[in-house]
Design a protein around this motif. Sequence first.
Motif, PDB file in Angstrom:
ATOM      1  N   ARG A   1      -5.736   4.453   7.857  1.00  0.00           N
ATOM      2  CA  ARG A   1      -5.092   4.726   6.567  1.00  0.00           C
ATOM      3  C   ARG A   1      -3.996   5.782   6.733  1.00  0.00           C
ATOM      4  O   ARG A   1      -2.907   5.663   6.160  1.00  0.00           O
ATOM      5  CB  ARG A   1      -6.143   5.203   5.561  1.00  0.00           C
TER       6      ARG A   1
ATOM      7  N   LYS B   1       2.342   1.887  -3.449  1.00  0.00           N
ATOM      8  CA  LYS B   1       1.388   2.480  -4.388  1.00  0.00           C
ATOM      9  C   LYS B   1       1.418   4.005  -4.316  1.00  0.00           C
ATOM     10  O   LYS B   1       1.074   4.688  -5.286  1.00  0.00           O
ATOM     11  CB  LYS B   1      -0.032   1.985  -4.091  1.00  0.00           C
ATOM     12  N   HIS B   2       1.819   4.526  -3.157  1.00  0.00           N
ATOM     13  CA  HIS B   2       1.855   5.974  -2.956  1.00  0.00           C
ATOM     14  C   HIS B   2       3.301   6.479  -2.925  1.00  0.00           C
ATOM     15  O   HIS B   2       3.571   7.552  -2.390  1.00  0.00           O
ATOM     16  CB  HIS B   2       1.126   6.347  -1.659  1.00  0.00           C
TER      17      HIS B   2
ATOM     18  N   LEU C   1      -0.032   5.292   5.691  1.00  0.00           N
ATOM     19  CA  LEU C   1       0.547   6.109   4.621  1.00  0.00           C
ATOM     20  C   LEU C   1       1.301   7.332   5.146  1.00  0.00           C
ATOM     21  O   LEU C   1       1.598   8.248   4.376  1.00  0.00           O
ATOM     22  CB  LEU C   1      -0.547   6.555   3.652  1.00  0.00           C
TER      23      LEU C   1
ATOM     24  N   MET D   1      -7.361   0.329   5.433  1.00  0.00           N
ATOM     25  CA  MET D   1      -7.224   1.360   4.410  1.00  0.00           C
ATOM     26  C   MET D   1      -8.529   2.118   4.189  1.00  0.00           C
ATOM     27  O   MET D   1      -8.529   3.262   3.713  1.00  0.00           O
ATOM     28  CB  MET D   1      -6.739   0.743   3.098  1.00  0.00           C
TER      29      MET D   1
ATOM     30  N   LYS E   1      -7.459  -4.184   3.958  1.00  0.00           N
ATOM     31  CA  LYS E   1      -8.499  -3.437   3.242  1.00  0.00           C
ATOM     32  C   LYS E   1      -9.342  -2.620   4.217  1.00  0.00           C
ATOM     33  O   LYS E   1      -9.648  -1.451   3.976  1.00  0.00           O
ATOM     34  CB  LYS E   1      -9.372  -4.411   2.453  1.00  0.00           C
TER      35      LYS E   1
ATOM     36  N   GLU F   1       0.835  -1.202   0.000  1.00  0.00           N
ATOM     37  CA  GLU F   1       0.000   0.000   0.000  1.00  0.00           C
ATOM     38  C   GLU F   1       0.872   1.254   0.000  1.00  0.00           C
ATOM     39  O   GLU F   1       0.555   2.238  -0.670  1.00  0.00           O
ATOM     40  CB  GLU F   1      -0.940  -0.003   1.213  1.00  0.00           C
ATOM     41  N   ARG F   2       1.961   1.211   0.743  1.00  0.00           N
ATOM     42  CA  ARG F   2       2.865   2.364   0.771  1.00  0.00           C
ATOM     43  C   ARG F   2       3.553   2.540  -0.593  1.00  0.00           C
ATOM     44  O   ARG F   2       3.766   3.662  -1.046  1.00  0.00           O
ATOM     45  CB  ARG F   2       3.898   2.188   1.881  1.00  0.00           C
TER      46      ARG F   2
END
Length: 209
Positions: free
Chosen positions: A163, A84-85, A167, A157, A154, A81-82
């Motif tokens: 979230r 992706k950003h 992030l 997030m 999920k 997830e990190r």
Amino acid sequence: MRGWLQALLAILIMLPGMACARRPVQREVNLAASFGLFPPNIDWGRVRFNLDEFEPQEEKDEPKFAPTDAEKKLLDLINLERQKHKLTPLKVSPPLFQTARAHAANMAKQGKMVHILDGQDQFQRIKGTGYRYRYASENVARGEVSADLPTIVKNWMESPVHRKNILDARYTETGLGIARLGKDADGNEFIYYAQEFAVPRPKEPDDAP
């Protein structure tokens, strides 16, 4: 006759000198014995030492820390997830894992999904391991046994607060804990999760080692 007397006289003259030569040795033995160094009644010429006993013993290496398979999979999902950003992946921190594991186990034991448990919050628990941080936060979750790890991530997030922790670009280290709760009276079983986030505080010159 005169030769025999001369020989006897020579022996009598030598004997005191021979006795005197032995006295210092005896005194040395008795002196050492009086201080408990070794008993005087042992034939030290027959004593053998095992020199191996005096060799320095090799120190045993402590077992290295390693996440469990489930913890590693959960960490990979978080770092995905990190990624992706365009954020750097979180690194494993043994003290933070210690904190997260203990809290997850305690939540499972008491059947509570909370940050404050037994009068301590996440910051106190992290400090309790000796970890010095600049910033820190925590995510917790409870899921049914059927819920897989992607579902847990999920849900985190989709929660604004969780979230934000995942992030947060400031965080560089993390720890994870997963604990299973025994079945309750209704036959339901849950798994508790905890994740610690932190930025270690640089060691200052006046910090104790």
